[in-house]
Design a protein around this motif. Structure first.
Motif, short mmCIF file in Angstrom:
data_model
loop_
_atom_site.label_atom_id
_atom_site.label_comp_id
_atom_site.label_asym_id
_atom_site.label_seq_id
_atom_site.Cartn_x
_atom_site.Cartn_y
_atom_site.Cartn_z
N GLY A 173 0.42 -1.40 0.13
CA GLY A 173 0.01 0.15 0.58
C GLY A 173 1.06 1.65 -0.19
N LEU A 174 2.22 1.29 -0.73
CA LEU A 174 3.09 2.54 -0.31
C LEU A 174 3.05 2.77 -1.68
CD1 LEU A 174 5.63 0.41 1.85
CD2 LEU A 174 4.10 2.55 3.31
N SER A 175 1.92 2.59 -2.96
CA SER A 175 2.31 3.61 -3.63
C SER A 175 2.18 5.47 -3.55
CB SER A 175 0.94 2.77 -4.77
OG SER A 175 -0.02 3.36 -4.51
N ASP A 176 2.94 5.94 -5.02
CA ASP A 176 2.86 7.42 -4.72
C ASP A 176 1.24 7.62 -4.29
OD1 ASP A 176 5.04 7.39 -5.52
OD2 ASP A 176 5.09 7.65 -7.26
N ILE A 177 0.53 7.26 -5.55
CA ILE A 177 -1.06 7.80 -5.18
C ILE A 177 -1.53 7.48 -3.34
CG2 ILE A 177 -1.89 5.99 -6.17
CD1 ILE A 177 -4.00 7.40 -7.03
N ALA A 178 -0.95 6.20 -2.96
CA ALA A 178 -1.73 5.42 -2.11
C ALA A 178 -1.36 6.92 -0.64
CB ALA A 178 -1.28 4.62 -1.35
N LEU A 179 -0.16 7.44 -0.75
CA LEU A 179 1.15 8.09 -0.18
C LEU A 179 0.74 9.37 -0.14
CD1 LEU A 179 4.83 7.12 -0.15
CD2 LEU A 179 2.80 6.05 1.74
#
Length: 205
Positions: free
Chosen positions: A94-100
């Protein structure tokens, strides 16, 4: 018959098959993983048995709800729907750019990076770790809530069920708080004082 669905899983990274590999629309929208190096974040780990979509993204939630609506409409005789993999694949997913970016908005802290969550070495807990745990569980809560609304709109008597591990003490690592909202948590390194708001029990039949 209760239909069981792989709620967020839409690809097999072992052979590159599935929805997320068929369309570029899903690029960057899977649960990005951490593999021992904060500079090495993979969109789908080849060794895993499934690639899951990122539930913090509205497009993902709308898509999953549309699948549930389709099942309820085309198979009106089913007794209900059971959700499997309505969660994060693992602790470091869950550490994608959009998630962050979505997490930054959620916690009101601009420019959150992975090291704020899991620490610079990927094994420790950063200053925003417990808030991150709440964020992931809230994403799952919101998705399940929308799924329930879609099912009940189709047929109020249809059941919503969920498969979840009975080892509750591990569930915070997967964004799956199947307790009741009435169950309070003492704030600590894993839980915020408001983690109970992410609970799922009242949403399930």
């Amino acid at each position: 018959v209760i239909a069981c669905i792989n709620t967020l899983g839409y690809g097999d990274p072992k052979n590159g098959m599935g929805l997320i590999f068929d369309s570029s629309d899903w690029d960057g929208k899977t649960q990005c993983s951490y593999e021992g190096d904060l500079k090495n974040l993979g969109d789908a780990v080849p060794s895993e048995d499934g690639a899951l979509l990122e539930p913090s993204i509205p497009q993902v939630q709308d898509f999953v709800v549309s699948i549930v609506k389709e099942i309820c409409t085309k198979y009106p005789g089913i007794k209900g729907i059971c959700l499997d993999y309505a969660r994060y694949y693992g602790p470091l997913y869950g550490l994608s750019d959009i998630a962050l970016e979505n997490f930054s908005a959620y916690c009101g802290t601009a420019g959150v990076v992975s090291a704020d969550i899991i620490g610079a070495d990927g094994t420790t807990k950063g200053p925003l770790y417990s808030k991150w745990i709440e964020f992931r569980s809230m994403n799952v809560h919101n998705l399940v809530s929308k799924i329930r609304a879609a099912i009940k709109e189709c047929d109020p008597d249809k059941m919503l069920c969920m498969w979840a591990s009975a080892d509750f003490e591990s569930r915070y690592l997967y964004g799956q708080n199947w307790a009741s909202t009435r169950f309070s948590f003492n704030a600590n390194a894993n839980y915020t004082a408001t983690y109970n708001n992410t609970a799922l029990a009242e949403l399930l039949d």
